[in-house]
Design a protein around this motif. Structure first.
Motif, PDB file in Angstrom:
ATOM      1  N   MET A  47       0.847  -1.174   0.000  1.00  0.00           N
ATOM      2  CA  MET A  47       0.000   0.000   0.000  1.00  0.00           C
ATOM      3  C   MET A  47       0.897   1.244   0.000  1.00  0.00           C
ATOM      4  O   MET A  47       1.884   1.311   0.714  1.00  0.00           O
ATOM      5  CB  MET A  47      -0.917  -0.031   1.205  1.00  0.00           C
ATOM      6  CG  MET A  47      -1.807   1.168   1.300  1.00  0.00           C
ATOM      7  SD  MET A  47      -3.027   1.025   2.588  1.00  0.00           S
ATOM      8  CE  MET A  47      -4.448   0.677   1.606  1.00  0.00           C
ATOM      9  N   ASN A  48       0.500   2.199  -0.739  1.00  0.00           N
ATOM     10  CA  ASN A  48       1.262   3.433  -0.876  1.00  0.00           C
ATOM     11  C   ASN A  48       1.017   4.336   0.341  1.00  0.00           C
ATOM     12  O   ASN A  48      -0.120   4.595   0.724  1.00  0.00           O
ATOM     13  CB  ASN A  48       0.837   4.137  -2.165  1.00  0.00           C
ATOM     14  CG  ASN A  48       1.817   5.180  -2.574  1.00  0.00           C
ATOM     15  OD1 ASN A  48       2.730   5.510  -1.840  1.00  0.00           O
ATOM     16  ND2 ASN A  48       1.618   5.721  -3.768  1.00  0.00           N
ATOM     17  N   ILE A  49       2.088   4.822   0.953  1.00  0.00           N
ATOM     18  CA  ILE A  49       1.994   5.672   2.144  1.00  0.00           C
ATOM     19  C   ILE A  49       1.333   7.008   1.828  1.00  0.00           C
ATOM     20  O   ILE A  49       0.699   7.622   2.699  1.00  0.00           O
ATOM     21  CB  ILE A  49       3.372   5.863   2.788  1.00  0.00           C
ATOM     22  CG1 ILE A  49       3.258   6.556   4.162  1.00  0.00           C
ATOM     23  CG2 ILE A  49       4.274   6.686   1.899  1.00  0.00           C
ATOM     24  CD1 ILE A  49       2.622   5.743   5.202  1.00  0.00           C
ATOM     25  N   TYR A  50       1.435   7.465   0.604  1.00  0.00           N
ATOM     26  CA  TYR A  50       0.850   8.756   0.236  1.00  0.00           C
ATOM     27  C   TYR A  50      -0.678   8.730   0.255  1.00  0.00           C
ATOM     28  O   TYR A  50      -1.301   9.783   0.337  1.00  0.00           O
ATOM     29  CB  TYR A  50       1.357   9.190  -1.135  1.00  0.00           C
ATOM     30  CG  TYR A  50       2.848   9.403  -1.144  1.00  0.00           C
ATOM     31  CD1 TYR A  50       3.421  10.430  -0.399  1.00  0.00           C
ATOM     32  CD2 TYR A  50       3.689   8.560  -1.859  1.00  0.00           C
ATOM     33  CE1 TYR A  50       4.781  10.633  -0.377  1.00  0.00           C
ATOM     34  CE2 TYR A  50       5.057   8.758  -1.857  1.00  0.00           C
ATOM     35  CZ  TYR A  50       5.603   9.789  -1.111  1.00  0.00           C
ATOM     36  OH  TYR A  50       6.948   9.983  -1.084  1.00  0.00           O
ATOM     37  N   ILE A  51      -1.242   7.554   0.207  1.00  0.00           N
ATOM     38  CA  ILE A  51      -2.695   7.433   0.311  1.00  0.00           C
ATOM     39  C   ILE A  51      -3.137   7.654   1.755  1.00  0.00           C
ATOM     40  O   ILE A  51      -4.152   8.294   2.016  1.00  0.00           O
ATOM     41  CB  ILE A  51      -3.153   6.056  -0.205  1.00  0.00           C
ATOM     42  CG1 ILE A  51      -2.848   5.930  -1.693  1.00  0.00           C
ATOM     43  CG2 ILE A  51      -4.641   5.842   0.064  1.00  0.00           C
ATOM     44  CD1 ILE A  51      -3.087   4.558  -2.260  1.00  0.00           C
ATOM     45  N   LEU A  52      -2.357   7.154   2.709  1.00  0.00           N
ATOM     46  CA  LEU A  52      -2.714   7.263   4.116  1.00  0.00           C
ATOM     47  C   LEU A  52      -2.250   8.559   4.773  1.00  0.00           C
ATOM     48  O   LEU A  52      -2.702   8.887   5.871  1.00  0.00           O
ATOM     49  CB  LEU A  52      -2.123   6.083   4.889  1.00  0.00           C
ATOM     50  CG  LEU A  52      -2.681   4.715   4.550  1.00  0.00           C
ATOM     51  CD1 LEU A  52      -1.949   3.658   5.330  1.00  0.00           C
ATOM     52  CD2 LEU A  52      -4.163   4.655   4.826  1.00  0.00           C
ATOM     53  N   PRO A  92      -2.835  11.844   4.287  1.00  0.00           N
ATOM     54  CA  PRO A  92      -3.853  12.825   4.709  1.00  0.00           C
ATOM     55  C   PRO A  92      -4.652  12.362   5.922  1.00  0.00           C
ATOM     56  O   PRO A  92      -4.959  13.165   6.802  1.00  0.00           O
ATOM     57  CB  PRO A  92      -4.759  12.963   3.488  1.00  0.00           C
ATOM     58  CG  PRO A  92      -3.930  12.538   2.350  1.00  0.00           C
ATOM     59  CD  PRO A  92      -3.005  11.492   2.871  1.00  0.00           C
ATOM     60  N   LEU A  93      -4.961  11.072   5.997  1.00  0.00           N
ATOM     61  CA  LEU A  93      -5.696  10.552   7.142  1.00  0.00           C
ATOM     62  C   LEU A  93      -4.855  10.630   8.420  1.00  0.00           C
ATOM     63  O   LEU A  93      -5.354  11.015   9.475  1.00  0.00           O
ATOM     64  CB  LEU A  93      -6.129   9.106   6.885  1.00  0.00           C
ATOM     65  CG  LEU A  93      -6.930   8.445   7.992  1.00  0.00           C
ATOM     66  CD1 LEU A  93      -8.230   9.177   8.224  1.00  0.00           C
ATOM     67  CD2 LEU A  93      -7.182   6.994   7.651  1.00  0.00           C
ATOM     68  N   ILE A  94      -3.596  10.308   8.330  1.00  0.00           N
ATOM     69  CA  ILE A  94      -2.694  10.386   9.480  1.00  0.00           C
ATOM     70  C   ILE A  94      -2.559  11.833   9.953  1.00  0.00           C
ATOM     71  O   ILE A  94      -2.623  12.107  11.159  1.00  0.00           O
ATOM     72  CB  ILE A  94      -1.325   9.778   9.129  1.00  0.00           C
ATOM     73  CG1 ILE A  94      -1.466   8.272   8.912  1.00  0.00           C
ATOM     74  CG2 ILE A  94      -0.298  10.071  10.205  1.00  0.00           C
ATOM     75  CD1 ILE A  94      -0.244   7.614   8.321  1.00  0.00           C
ATOM     76  N   LEU A  95      -2.398  12.755   9.028  1.00  0.00           N
ATOM     77  CA  LEU A  95      -2.295  14.174   9.395  1.00  0.00           C
ATOM     78  C   LEU A  95      -3.584  14.694  10.019  1.00  0.00           C
ATOM     79  O   LEU A  95      -3.554  15.491  10.952  1.00  0.00           O
ATOM     80  CB  LEU A  95      -1.914  15.007   8.189  1.00  0.00           C
ATOM     81  CG  LEU A  95      -0.490  14.816   7.669  1.00  0.00           C
ATOM     82  CD1 LEU A  95      -0.283  15.609   6.390  1.00  0.00           C
ATOM     83  CD2 LEU A  95       0.516  15.218   8.725  1.00  0.00           C
ATOM     84  N   ILE A 106      -6.064  15.058  17.415  1.00  0.00           N
ATOM     85  CA  ILE A 106      -5.537  14.765  18.744  1.00  0.00           C
ATOM     86  C   ILE A 106      -4.905  16.015  19.350  1.00  0.00           C
ATOM     87  O   ILE A 106      -5.122  16.324  20.526  1.00  0.00           O
ATOM     88  CB  ILE A 106      -4.525  13.604  18.683  1.00  0.00           C
ATOM     89  CG1 ILE A 106      -5.234  12.304  18.357  1.00  0.00           C
ATOM     90  CG2 ILE A 106      -3.765  13.472  19.999  1.00  0.00           C
ATOM     91  CD1 ILE A 106      -4.293  11.149  18.083  1.00  0.00           C
ATOM     92  N   LEU A 107      -4.152  16.746  18.569  1.00  0.00           N
ATOM     93  CA  LEU A 107      -3.522  17.970  19.051  1.00  0.00           C
ATOM     94  C   LEU A 107      -4.569  19.002  19.460  1.00  0.00           C
ATOM     95  O   LEU A 107      -4.442  19.647  20.504  1.00  0.00           O
ATOM     96  CB  LEU A 107      -2.588  18.543  17.989  1.00  0.00           C
ATOM     97  CG  LEU A 107      -1.813  19.776  18.381  1.00  0.00           C
ATOM     98  CD1 LEU A 107      -0.836  19.462  19.502  1.00  0.00           C
ATOM     99  CD2 LEU A 107      -1.081  20.337  17.186  1.00  0.00           C
ATOM    100  N   PHE A 108      -5.614  19.147  18.669  1.00  0.00           N
ATOM    101  CA  PHE A 108      -6.701  20.066  19.016  1.00  0.00           C
ATOM    102  C   PHE A 108      -7.346  19.669  20.337  1.00  0.00           C
ATOM    103  O   PHE A 108      -7.592  20.525  21.198  1.00  0.00           O
ATOM    104  CB  PHE A 108      -7.759  20.101  17.903  1.00  0.00           C
ATOM    105  CG  PHE A 108      -9.041  20.738  18.333  1.00  0.00           C
ATOM    106  CD1 PHE A 108      -9.133  22.115  18.469  1.00  0.00           C
ATOM    107  CD2 PHE A 108     -10.156  19.969  18.615  1.00  0.00           C
ATOM    108  CE1 PHE A 108     -10.317  22.707  18.884  1.00  0.00           C
ATOM    109  CE2 PHE A 108     -11.342  20.552  19.026  1.00  0.00           C
ATOM    110  CZ  PHE A 108     -11.420  21.919  19.157  1.00  0.00           C
TER     111      PHE A 108
END
Length: 60
Positions: free
Chosen positions: A1-6, A8-11, A17-19
């Protein structure tokens, strides 16, 4: 699986969580539970812990 797909979801989750952590720390008076327990619940049970905090646990 390509990390670039995930990426935006990780960010999105990290910013959520930071908020929540910053919001809980800026409002140290919370309902029903201590502020430190709200942080743990919000981080462990994503996204429902944070939603519950925002709806129920937050002092207005």
């Amino acid at each position: 699986m390509n990390i670039y797909i995930l990426l935006p979801l990780i960010l999105l989750l990290l910013s959520y969580i930071l908020f929540l952590i910053l919001d809980i720390l800026s409002h140290k008076e919370t309902k029903f539970l201590p502020w430190w327990l709200w942080i743990i619940i919000s981080c462990v049970s994503l996204p429902f812990g944070g939603i519950i905090y925002l709806l129920v646990g937050r002092e207005r």
